[in-house]
Structure formats: C-alpha cells, structure tokens
Write a protein that holds these residues in place. Structure first.
Motif, PDB file in Angstrom:
ATOM      1  N   SER A  82       0.816  -1.211   0.000  1.00 55.63           N
ATOM      2  CA  SER A  82       0.000   0.000   0.000  1.00 55.63           C
ATOM      3  C   SER A  82       0.857   1.271   0.000  1.00 55.63           C
ATOM      4  O   SER A  82       0.339   2.368  -0.174  1.00 55.63           O
ATOM      5  CB  SER A  82      -0.928   0.018   1.218  1.00 55.63           C
ATOM      6  N   LEU A  83       2.160   1.106   0.179  1.00 57.44           N
ATOM      7  CA  LEU A  83       3.095   2.231   0.221  1.00 57.44           C
ATOM      8  C   LEU A  83       3.915   2.267  -1.065  1.00 57.44           C
ATOM      9  O   LEU A  83       4.024   1.256  -1.765  1.00 57.44           O
ATOM     10  CB  LEU A  83       4.031   2.082   1.426  1.00 57.44           C
ATOM     11  N   PRO A  84       4.525   3.415  -1.383  1.00 56.55           N
ATOM     12  CA  PRO A  84       5.419   3.452  -2.554  1.00 56.55           C
ATOM     13  C   PRO A  84       6.625   2.524  -2.332  1.00 56.55           C
ATOM     14  O   PRO A  84       7.164   2.459  -1.231  1.00 56.55           O
ATOM     15  CB  PRO A  84       5.859   4.921  -2.624  1.00 56.55           C
ATOM     16  N   TYR A  85       7.024   1.806  -3.365  1.00 54.66           N
ATOM     17  CA  TYR A  85       8.172   0.904  -3.234  1.00 54.66           C
ATOM     18  C   TYR A  85       8.798   0.677  -4.603  1.00 54.66           C
ATOM     19  O   TYR A  85       8.160   0.871  -5.642  1.00 54.66           O
ATOM     20  CB  TYR A  85       7.747  -0.440  -2.629  1.00 54.66           C
ATOM     21  N   HIS A  86      10.065   0.266  -4.596  1.00 54.20           N
ATOM     22  CA  HIS A  86      10.747  -0.168  -5.808  1.00 54.20           C
ATOM     23  C   HIS A  86      10.652  -1.690  -5.883  1.00 54.20           C
ATOM     24  O   HIS A  86      10.437  -2.365  -4.873  1.00 54.20           O
ATOM     25  CB  HIS A  86      12.225   0.258  -5.786  1.00 54.20           C
TER      26      HIS A  86
END
Length: 199
Positions: A82-86
């Motif tokens: 649910s969070l920004p990630y690479h």
C-alpha cells in the motif's frame, strides 16, 4: 443431527488449540518425523484419541501452521504494497518476511515446513498458485510489468517461482548465523531483478 451447544463448541475449540500448541512445541524440539504423539497429548492434557479427532495426521497440523503463517505474511505484505516501493524493495521485503517465519518457528520446524511443500504427504487442499503470498507477488509483478518496470516479455510467474525457490534453498543451505547470509540474500534479489529486465 442436533446442533452443538456453544459451551461444547468452545470446549472443543479450546482442546483443539491445546493439542495444536503442544504439537508445535514438540515439532520445534524434534521435527515432525520424530515428534511423539504421546508426548503431545500428555502436554496438552488430553486423551490420545483427541489427537486424531482434531488432526488426522501430524501433517494436518503442519498445514494449519503453514496457513497461519501465510495469513500473517499476507497482512504484512498487503500493508507494504500500500506504500510506494521499488521492485527490489518488494523482493527484499518478501525475503524479510520468510526469514521472520524461520525465526519464529526455529530452524528444525521451518525446514520441516519447507520440506512439507514438496512432500507426497502434503495435505492437498490447494495448489501453490493459490497461496495468498504467491498471489500477491504475482499481482504486484504484473503491475510492475504493465508500468514498464519489468520487460514485457518476462514471465513474471516463472520469475517469482525461481525467486521463491532460490530464497528457500538459500535459507535451507546457509545458517542464520553465517556471516555472508545477508550478502547472499541481497545478491538473490539483485540477480532476480536483472532477470526481470534482460538486455
């Protein structure tokens, strides 16, 4: 057939949980093959026939433990997604979650659980593709491919499977105390990412 009273059902569930908890302690100590059912029922303070009444085999307990660990991982992975990630962060997070399972269960039981996935004795209630962690990973990788983070020609299911097999093999082969374990885990993530973007 008469319905079970709430009190009887609560007692049944409480007994079942005692048997389950005692079995996990025994499995952690001796492994599933050498776990003694008599020791389990003694620790749970139940009659021996209660074991088979709740769990037809020791493998059924392992299957239930596996489902519980999958649910726990899904909850954490869902929050992560649910969070920004690479992409590399996703694979590193999956590795972290699996290492967390190893630490919670202990090496003996963790290895038994991994072996259980490839055993002919495994309770065949689902195929590996329906495991919720696998489903979440496939969905995340397919989104990454749609967004151009993964080469369009890459089979993400195959890539995910190779990553998970490599991860579990590495954890089986290299002890937690090994000084190069973290380096090897990071290398597995890097190698997988390169495979997702062939030149």
């Amino acid at each position: 057939m008469p319905e079970k009273s709430p009190d009887r059902e609560a007692q049944r569930l409480e007994t079942r949980q005692r048997v389950f908890d005692a079995a996990i302690v025994e499995f952690r100590r001796w492994g599933i093959d050498f776990a003694d059912v008599d020791a389990i029922v003694d620790a749970a303070n139940v009659a021996r026939n209660n074991f088979a009444l709740h769990f037809p085999t020791k493998e059924h307990i392992l299957a239930e433990l596996d489902r519980a660990e999958q649910d726990r991982m899904v909850e954490e992975l869902t929050w992560f997604l649910s969070l920004p990630y690479h992409l590399s962060d996703l694979l590193a997070e999956v590795a972290r979650l699996v290492v967390g399972v190893e630490r919670r269960l202990g090496v003996v039981l963790f290895r038994d659980m991994l072996a259980f996935h490839f055993s002919p004795n495994r309770v065949r209630d689902t195929e590996w593709t329906t495991y919720p962690v696998v489903v979440l990973m496939i969905e995340a990788l397919e989104r990454a491919r749609e967004q151009g983070e993964i080469h369009s020609g890459v089979d993400v299911r195959q890539g995910m499977l190779f990553f998970l097999l490599g991860l579990h093999a590495l954890l089986m082969a290299v002890q937690d105390s090994a000084p190069d374990r973290e380096t090897l885990l990071a290398a597995l993530v890097t190698t997988t990412i390169r495979g997702f973007n062939p030149e």
